[in-house]
Every structure is written in C-alpha cells, then in structure tokens.
Design a protein around this motif. Structure first.
Motif, PDB file in Angstrom:
ATOM      1  N   PRO A 118       0.827  -1.219   0.000  1.00 46.94           N
ATOM      2  CA  PRO A 118       0.000   0.000   0.000  1.00 46.94           C
ATOM      3  C   PRO A 118       0.855   1.261   0.000  1.00 46.94           C
ATOM      4  O   PRO A 118       1.890   1.324   0.681  1.00 46.94           O
ATOM      5  CB  PRO A 118      -0.808  -0.126   1.296  1.00 46.94           C
ATOM      6  CG  PRO A 118      -0.836  -1.583   1.582  1.00 46.94           C
ATOM      7  CD  PRO A 118       0.475  -2.121   1.103  1.00 46.94           C
ATOM      8  N   VAL A 119       0.427   2.260  -0.773  1.00 45.64           N
ATOM      9  CA  VAL A 119       1.170   3.520  -0.877  1.00 45.64           C
ATOM     10  C   VAL A 119       0.228   4.705  -0.676  1.00 45.64           C
ATOM     11  O   VAL A 119      -0.976   4.605  -0.905  1.00 45.64           O
ATOM     12  CB  VAL A 119       1.867   3.650  -2.249  1.00 45.64           C
ATOM     13  CG1 VAL A 119       3.002   2.649  -2.390  1.00 45.64           C
ATOM     14  CG2 VAL A 119       0.867   3.506  -3.391  1.00 45.64           C
ATOM     15  N   SER A 120       0.820   5.821  -0.269  1.00 46.89           N
ATOM     16  CA  SER A 120       0.094   7.091  -0.219  1.00 46.89           C
ATOM     17  C   SER A 120       0.462   7.880  -1.461  1.00 46.89           C
ATOM     18  O   SER A 120       1.630   7.972  -1.833  1.00 46.89           O
ATOM     19  CB  SER A 120       0.464   7.872   1.041  1.00 46.89           C
ATOM     20  OG  SER A 120       1.874   8.066   1.116  1.00 46.89           O
ATOM     21  N   VAL A 121      -0.551   8.448  -2.120  1.00 51.20           N
ATOM     22  CA  VAL A 121      -0.357   9.141  -3.402  1.00 51.20           C
ATOM     23  C   VAL A 121      -0.758  10.605  -3.259  1.00 51.20           C
ATOM     24  O   VAL A 121      -1.828  10.911  -2.719  1.00 51.20           O
ATOM     25  CB  VAL A 121      -1.203   8.490  -4.516  1.00 51.20           C
ATOM     26  CG1 VAL A 121      -1.041   9.254  -5.828  1.00 51.20           C
ATOM     27  CG2 VAL A 121      -0.823   7.024  -4.694  1.00 51.20           C
ATOM     28  N   LEU A 122       0.087  11.504  -3.760  1.00 53.90           N
ATOM     29  CA  LEU A 122      -0.248  12.930  -3.862  1.00 53.90           C
ATOM     30  C   LEU A 122      -0.289  13.294  -5.337  1.00 53.90           C
ATOM     31  O   LEU A 122       0.698  13.149  -6.051  1.00 53.90           O
ATOM     32  CB  LEU A 122       0.776  13.795  -3.135  1.00 53.90           C
ATOM     33  CG  LEU A 122       0.571  15.317  -3.254  1.00 53.90           C
ATOM     34  CD1 LEU A 122      -0.748  15.741  -2.599  1.00 53.90           C
ATOM     35  CD2 LEU A 122       1.742  16.085  -2.646  1.00 53.90           C
ATOM     36  N   ASP A 123      -1.444  13.779  -5.785  1.00 54.35           N
ATOM     37  CA  ASP A 123      -1.667  14.171  -7.184  1.00 54.35           C
ATOM     38  C   ASP A 123      -1.673  15.699  -7.236  1.00 54.35           C
ATOM     39  O   ASP A 123      -2.608  16.345  -6.766  1.00 54.35           O
ATOM     40  CB  ASP A 123      -2.999  13.587  -7.648  1.00 54.35           C
ATOM     41  CG  ASP A 123      -3.259  13.780  -9.139  1.00 54.35           C
ATOM     42  OD1 ASP A 123      -2.437  14.428  -9.812  1.00 54.35           O
ATOM     43  OD2 ASP A 123      -4.292  13.293  -9.619  1.00 54.35           O
ATOM     44  N   CYS A 124      -0.641  16.288  -7.807  1.00 53.53           N
ATOM     45  CA  CYS A 124      -0.420  17.740  -7.779  1.00 53.53           C
ATOM     46  C   CYS A 124      -1.024  18.381  -9.028  1.00 53.53           C
ATOM     47  O   CYS A 124      -0.609  18.081 -10.140  1.00 53.53           O
ATOM     48  CB  CYS A 124       1.078  18.037  -7.716  1.00 53.53           C
ATOM     49  SG  CYS A 124       1.979  17.007  -6.546  1.00 53.53           S
ATOM     50  N   GLY A 125      -1.988  19.282  -8.835  1.00 48.28           N
ATOM     51  CA  GLY A 125      -2.724  19.823  -9.971  1.00 48.28           C
ATOM     52  C   GLY A 125      -3.645  18.757 -10.514  1.00 48.28           C
ATOM     53  O   GLY A 125      -3.656  18.458 -11.713  1.00 48.28           O
ATOM     54  N   CYS A 126      -4.455  18.187  -9.622  1.00 44.46           N
ATOM     55  CA  CYS A 126      -5.223  16.974  -9.933  1.00 44.46           C
ATOM     56  C   CYS A 126      -6.432  17.219 -10.818  1.00 44.46           C
ATOM     57  O   CYS A 126      -7.074  16.266 -11.282  1.00 44.46           O
ATOM     58  CB  CYS A 126      -5.677  16.311  -8.634  1.00 44.46           C
ATOM     59  SG  CYS A 126      -6.879  17.291  -7.686  1.00 44.46           S
ATOM     60  N   GLY A 127      -6.811  18.492 -11.045  1.00 48.18           N
ATOM     61  CA  GLY A 127      -8.002  18.752 -11.840  1.00 48.18           C
ATOM     62  C   GLY A 127      -9.236  18.195 -11.175  1.00 48.18           C
ATOM     63  O   GLY A 127      -9.462  18.402  -9.985  1.00 48.18           O
ATOM     64  N   TYR A 128     -10.024  17.423 -11.917  1.00 50.29           N
ATOM     65  CA  TYR A 128     -11.262  16.888 -11.363  1.00 50.29           C
ATOM     66  C   TYR A 128     -11.094  15.452 -10.853  1.00 50.29           C
ATOM     67  O   TYR A 128     -12.048  14.705 -10.702  1.00 50.29           O
ATOM     68  CB  TYR A 128     -12.400  16.967 -12.389  1.00 50.29           C
ATOM     69  CG  TYR A 128     -12.266  16.041 -13.575  1.00 50.29           C
ATOM     70  CD1 TYR A 128     -12.986  14.847 -13.614  1.00 50.29           C
ATOM     71  CD2 TYR A 128     -11.443  16.350 -14.636  1.00 50.29           C
ATOM     72  CE1 TYR A 128     -12.881  13.987 -14.690  1.00 50.29           C
ATOM     73  CE2 TYR A 128     -11.331  15.501 -15.720  1.00 50.29           C
ATOM     74  CZ  TYR A 128     -12.051  14.325 -15.746  1.00 50.29           C
ATOM     75  OH  TYR A 128     -11.926  13.478 -16.819  1.00 50.29           O
ATOM     76  N   GLY A 129      -9.835  15.065 -10.542  1.00 43.32           N
ATOM     77  CA  GLY A 129      -9.581  13.778  -9.915  1.00 43.32           C
ATOM     78  C   GLY A 129      -9.542  12.581 -10.833  1.00 43.32           C
ATOM     79  O   GLY A 129      -9.605  11.444 -10.369  1.00 43.32           O
ATOM     80  N   TYR A 130      -9.397  12.811 -12.125  1.00 44.96           N
ATOM     81  CA  TYR A 130      -9.413  11.707 -13.088  1.00 44.96           C
ATOM     82  C   TYR A 130      -8.331  10.667 -12.785  1.00 44.96           C
ATOM     83  O   TYR A 130      -8.593   9.456 -12.780  1.00 44.96           O
ATOM     84  CB  TYR A 130      -9.225  12.250 -14.512  1.00 44.96           C
ATOM     85  CG  TYR A 130      -8.968  11.173 -15.531  1.00 44.96           C
ATOM     86  CD1 TYR A 130     -10.016  10.438 -16.078  1.00 44.96           C
ATOM     87  CD2 TYR A 130      -7.670  10.865 -15.943  1.00 44.96           C
ATOM     88  CE1 TYR A 130      -9.787   9.436 -17.011  1.00 44.96           C
ATOM     89  CE2 TYR A 130      -7.428   9.856 -16.867  1.00 44.96           C
ATOM     90  CZ  TYR A 130      -8.482   9.151 -17.403  1.00 44.96           C
ATOM     91  OH  TYR A 130      -8.242   8.159 -18.306  1.00 44.96           O
TER      92      TYR A 130
END
Length: 370
Positions: A118-130
C-alpha cells in the motif's frame, strides 16, 4: 491578402498617446478619415502607408497587422490561473477519456514501479480527480489518494467523482506550491500540468520535498509537437493535418516570455536529474486512439474528440487570431491555423462514419527521491 489585413492604427496611436486629430494633421487629412481607417470602414491609400509606418517607426507589414508589432506587450494565456481552469471542466473531461490504456498503467505499477505494498499518493494539480479514479483501483489494497488543485470548479467535481467511484482519498483546493509539508507521500505525481507553466523547476522541486525518502516522482505530459503530428483523419490530407509551422513560433514566444513550455515533456527528465532525483527514466504512454463506426461507443468517442480538439476555437475568430499574433505568429499564419482547426472539426462532425487515429505523444518521466 485583404482578408489578412487588420490595421493596427488605433493600437499604435494609443501607444503613442496622440489623438485622431493630431494624427490627421500630421498625415494631412481629417480626424473623421482617421476614425474610418481605425474602424475598418475604409483603408488608407497605398501611398499613405509608408508615411504612417515611418511616423510610428514600424514596418508596413506591422502596420497592416501581417506580422506582430515589435515591442508589443506580451499578453499571457494565464493557464496557471484558477479562473482559466474553472472554465475548462468539459475540455478536461473529454480529453482525459482517451488518455490511458488501463493495462499499460497496471504494467507500470506492477512491473516498472514495483508498487506491491500500500502507498500514499499525492496528485499535484489533480483537476477533477481523473488520475485518482484511474490509479487507485490498480494500486495495492490499503493505498490512499490525496489530490490538490487551485480551481474550485474542478475540485468540487473531483470530490463528487471520488465519491461515485468509491476511491479512498480526498481532494483539497489550494496552491500546491504553498502546500504545507507536514505529510510526505510514497508517490508524488502530476499529469498535464508542467506544460502550462513557464518554468517547471519550482513545481518539481516542491514535488520532491513532498515525497518520502525513496519515494517515487512521476511527471506526465504531452509533447505538443508530437501531438500535432499525431492525428490522421481518413479522407483528409495528412500534410494538411500536421501543418504547424506558425505554431512553432507561437510555442517559442510563450517559452521565451515565461508563459508556457510546450516541450516540458522533453525537458522534465533533465530538471529532475539536476534536482537530485535518482534513476530518472522516460517512457511513452502506449495509448493510440483508433476510432471507427464499428464500435458501440463510436458516437461518444467522436463527440469527445470534437470537444477536446475544438474548445480553444469556439471564441470569436478575431480574438483568437489577435492572441496568436501577439504570441509570435503572423496574421496569415494565425488565420490559416484557425481555419485549419475549423475545417478538421467540420469534416469530422459532418461525416457520420469517419475513421480517425490520434496519438497525443504523452511522455511519462519518473525517478526516486534519494
């Protein structure tokens, strides 16, 4: 040539801070005539053009709007602003639907990045979460997702999308570069963000700080020139579809003015390596869209194509042309570009059973925090 002419007289006069009457006296005419020239009612006689050009210290081509005015203030697109992206939800939704093959992303996760725990993910500038909705079902159970974006409209849509898809995670509204560094992540990624920045280094540097030691950094962007050569529509001339000579000047002007870097996908590896990211590698996304009437969802895919490829040209044509000229194109190149985009759109829209192939040149650059 007449269709390409857009007399720059009013703009030059305002820059020089003179009245129509003062200009009329210099040229030897009336202010009413100057007004007609500026409003496009009539045009100056050919013998007057060199006089006007000399007075404003520009070329006749600049005066006629055939080439950009030297020294004219560059007007950025502001693609790094909340207001800009709050108006682009529909464009993002239509373009993302043709972005990934699920099996290739799974291959990256399992065979290339070897994410087996299991990992933790950071999505930078994620927009609408696609990306979160696409990525999370493929990651090991127990992984969690955090997205951040500054556009309120996109964030609100993203929260709903995570909920609908039962994704374990959250999306915050805020400026990623100002984000607190109280938590660090196993995977820090961004998709289609860096090409909209004038300088990707501060953004990637912040991504690096947000990663755990040994954490994975992933930057995903399309290279604009590859993208421009990646469309084939059956029944249309491929050379016509690929023509982008004027766009090259447009991209270079934006890059030189610190507005956008359409070649960020090519440069990301160098930036990451210079910042100390280890084992930097680059791969190509394998997604190529081959769309034919035999598919059950043909109508939807065709509509997605039309939305994602024509959004920028639904404004008043002259406004688009003026912006492209301000960004380095000649007026002739700008008008030809807009016309080409409309011809493609109209061809696809009016041919019920058209087939087409599209490759967006999406590059995946990744490495690890030391």
């Amino acid at each position: 040539m007449q269709g390409n002419i857009q007399l720059q007289l009013a703009k030059l006069r305002r820059t020089k801070k003179i009245t129509q009457q003062e200009l009329a006296e210099y040229v030897g005419t009336t202010y009413q005539t100057i007004s007609k020239w500026e409003n496009g009612v009539t045009m100056p006689d050919i013998t007057v053009l060199p006089v006007l050009a000399s007075y404003f210290q520009v070329s006749v081509d600049e005066l006629l709007g055939l080439v950009p005015l030297r020294g004219e203030e560059f007007l950025p697109e502001e693609t790094d602003s909340e207001e800009f992206w709050n108006r682009r939800l529909e464009y993002l939704q239509s373009s993302r639907r043709e972005s990934w093959n699920r099996d290739y992303l799974q291959f990256l996760i399992e065979k290339v990045w070897k994410l087996h725990e299991p990992v933790s993910v950071l999505d930078c500038g994620c927009g609408y979460g696609y990306m979160g909705c696409l990525l999370m079902p493929l990651l090991p159970e127990g992984s969690d997702y955090t997205g951040i974006d500054f556009a309120e409209t996109l964030v609100e849509q993203g929260k709903k999308m995570l909920q609908r898809n039962q994704v374990a995670g959250e999306i915050w509204q805020g400026d990623f570069l100002s984000m607190e560094e109280t938590k660090h992540y196993d995977v820090v990624l961004c998709q289609s963000v860096l090409r909209h920045l004038g300088d990707s280094k501060p953004f990637i540097k912040k991504m690096l700080r947000m990663a755990k030691k040994g954490g994975l950094l992933v930057c995903i962007d399309s290279n604009r020139e590859l993208e421009c050569s990646g469309l084939y529509v059956e029944g249309m001339d491929y050379g016509f579809l690929c023509e982008h000579k004027g766009l090259i000047k447009h991209w270079q002007t934006e890059y030189e003015n610190g507005s956008r870097d359409y070649a960020a996908a090519m440069r990301n590896a160098y930036v990451m390596q210079d910042l100390g990211v280890k084992n930097v590698q680059v791969r190509m996304n394998d997604r190529v869209s081959f769309v034919t009437p035999q598919e059950e969802d043909y109508s939807n895919r065709k509509e997605n194509f039309l939305q994602s490829n024509s959004t920028w040209y639904h404004e008043e044509n002259e406004a688009v042309v003026e912006r492209l000229v301000n960004h380095g194109m000649t007026r002739e190149e700008a008008e030809a570009h807009c016309q080409r985009e409309k011809v493609i759109e109209q061809y696809v829209e009016t041919h019920e059973k058209v087939r087409y192939t599209q490759c967006k040149g999406k590059m995946i650059t990744f490495g690890y925090k030391e």
